[in-house]
Design a protein around this motif. Structure first.
Motif, mmCIF file in Angstrom:
data_model
loop_
_atom_site.group_PDB
_atom_site.id
_atom_site.type_symbol
_atom_site.label_atom_id
_atom_site.label_comp_id
_atom_site.label_asym_id
_atom_site.label_seq_id
_atom_site.Cartn_x
_atom_site.Cartn_y
_atom_site.Cartn_z
ATOM 1 N N UNK A 152 0.823 -1.218 0.000
ATOM 2 C CA UNK A 152 0.000 0.000 0.000
ATOM 3 C C UNK A 152 0.853 1.262 0.000
ATOM 4 N N UNK A 153 0.336 2.301 -0.601
ATOM 5 C CA UNK A 153 1.026 3.590 -0.599
ATOM 6 C C UNK A 153 1.089 4.132 0.826
ATOM 7 N N UNK A 183 6.615 11.994 -1.161
ATOM 8 C CA UNK A 183 7.507 11.566 -2.235
ATOM 9 C C UNK A 183 7.037 10.311 -2.965
ATOM 10 N N UNK A 184 5.887 9.824 -2.616
ATOM 11 C CA UNK A 184 5.403 8.582 -3.227
ATOM 12 C C UNK A 184 5.184 8.757 -4.728
ATOM 13 N N UNK A 185 5.603 7.746 -5.500
ATOM 14 C CA UNK A 185 5.382 7.726 -6.943
ATOM 15 C C UNK A 185 4.263 6.735 -7.260
ATOM 16 N N UNK A 186 3.102 7.205 -7.722
ATOM 17 C CA UNK A 186 1.957 6.314 -7.943
ATOM 18 C C UNK A 186 2.194 5.324 -9.073
ATOM 19 N N UNK A 187 1.511 4.179 -8.981
ATOM 20 C CA UNK A 187 1.638 3.131 -9.996
ATOM 21 C C UNK A 187 0.481 3.153 -10.992
ATOM 22 N N UNK A 188 -0.683 3.664 -10.568
ATOM 23 C CA UNK A 188 -1.863 3.648 -11.423
ATOM 24 C C UNK A 188 -1.842 4.821 -12.405
ATOM 25 N N UNK A 195 -1.779 13.580 -10.739
ATOM 26 C CA UNK A 195 -0.622 14.313 -10.231
ATOM 27 C C UNK A 195 -0.036 15.220 -11.310
ATOM 28 N N UNK A 196 0.073 14.681 -12.527
ATOM 29 C CA UNK A 196 0.659 15.453 -13.614
ATOM 30 C C UNK A 196 -0.192 16.672 -13.936
ATOM 31 N N UNK A 197 -1.502 16.503 -13.928
ATOM 32 C CA UNK A 197 -2.401 17.615 -14.218
ATOM 33 C C UNK A 197 -2.263 18.706 -13.171
ATOM 34 N N UNK A 198 -2.157 18.305 -11.902
ATOM 35 C CA UNK A 198 -2.011 19.295 -10.843
ATOM 36 C C UNK A 198 -0.654 19.978 -10.888
ATOM 37 N N UNK A 199 0.385 19.240 -11.320
ATOM 38 C CA UNK A 199 1.706 19.861 -11.418
ATOM 39 C C UNK A 199 1.738 20.939 -12.481
ATOM 40 N N UNK A 200 0.868 20.819 -13.481
ATOM 41 C CA UNK A 200 0.847 21.804 -14.559
ATOM 42 C C UNK A 200 0.149 23.088 -14.153
ATOM 43 N N UNK A 201 -0.464 23.113 -12.961
ATOM 44 C CA UNK A 201 -1.171 24.296 -12.483
ATOM 45 C C UNK A 201 -0.330 24.997 -11.431
ATOM 46 N N UNK A 202 -0.226 26.306 -11.536
ATOM 47 C CA UNK A 202 0.493 27.074 -10.532
ATOM 48 C C UNK A 202 1.985 27.071 -10.760
ATOM 49 N N UNK A 203 2.687 27.955 -10.075
ATOM 50 C CA UNK A 203 4.125 28.097 -10.225
ATOM 51 C C UNK A 203 4.882 27.342 -9.171
#
Length: 221
Positions: A152-153, A183-188, A195-203
């Motif tokens: 489990x994560x 720091x967890x890296x998701x597998x799904x 996560x990627x979508x949220x990283x693209x938002x904000x500075x």
């Protein structure tokens, strides 16, 4: 003029189709929705025995945690968030992780009426409820090697420091705090894309309230 309009429609049509494919690939149909969850503090999460999934026995919702996201089943829809109080994104049933779908009936705190009569120690009969087409698209969803379940994560216990007025409502704040503290890296795939979508938002300089003084607990990677 008519020929020009036809030519433009032929050029723009592939762009429209490509956009639709991206939306379906992510599996998130309604982002940033409110589903009536407003917990006063970080919930107690207990692992479902034999599954890489946690549930919350003290919350009056069908509330789970798996692969770095909180999952809620409400009104025949699945919702996900990287923070315990949302905001939530509705996830298409075709993209909900299999281990979430496999959680036995007894761990649903608010089971819908159609769960009645189903075995408490077995997953809900999603194929029976959602139909043959769904079950064909997700063939074998209820069959797996229980001894080979993934680890489990780690729980994002840093979120205990954020409740009430300190809870970050802005997605940019949430993303910044999570990036620094978890720091967890998701597998799904659906979690990775969330996560990627949220990283693209904000500075990169965004910070949540009190972020510099937080202490990392043993649950983080």
């Amino acid at each position: 003029m008519r020929k020009l309009l036809i030519a433009l429609s032929m050029v723009l049509s592939p762009l429209t189709v490509a956009h639709a494919e991206v939306s379906v690939g992510i599996g998130i149909s309604v982002p940033g929705v409110s589903i009536g969850i407003n917990l006063p503090a970080y919930p107690r999460l207990v692992r479902v025995p034999g599954y890489p999934v946690y549930y919350s026995p003290g919350v009056n919702f069908n509330y789970f945690f798996y692969d770095g996201l909180y999952w809620v089943f409400q009104g025949d829809y699945w919702y996900a968030s990287s923070w315990y109080n949302g905001p939530w994104e509705r996830v298409d049933r075709d993209y909900v992780p299999l281990y979430v779908l496999r959680v036995p009936v007894r761990y649903y705190r608010q089971p819908p009426p159609y769960f009645r009569g189903w075995r408490a120690d077995q997953p809900p009969r999603w194929g029976e409820h959602w139909g043959r087409d769904w079950e064909q698209r997700r063939t074998g969803w209820d069959q797996w090697n229980r001894r080979a379940a993934p680890t489990p994560a780690p729980l994002p216990s840093y979120q205990r420091n954020y409740s009430g007025e300190r809870y970050p409502r802005a997605v940019e704040q949430q993303r910044s705090i999570r990036t620094e503290r978890y720091r967890y890296q998701p597998r799904e795939a659906v979690t990775q894309q969330h996560y990627q979508k949220n990283r693209s938002q904000g500075g990169p300089q965004d910070r949540g309230p009190g972020n510099k003084n937080d202490n990392r607990g043993p649950d983080h990677r």
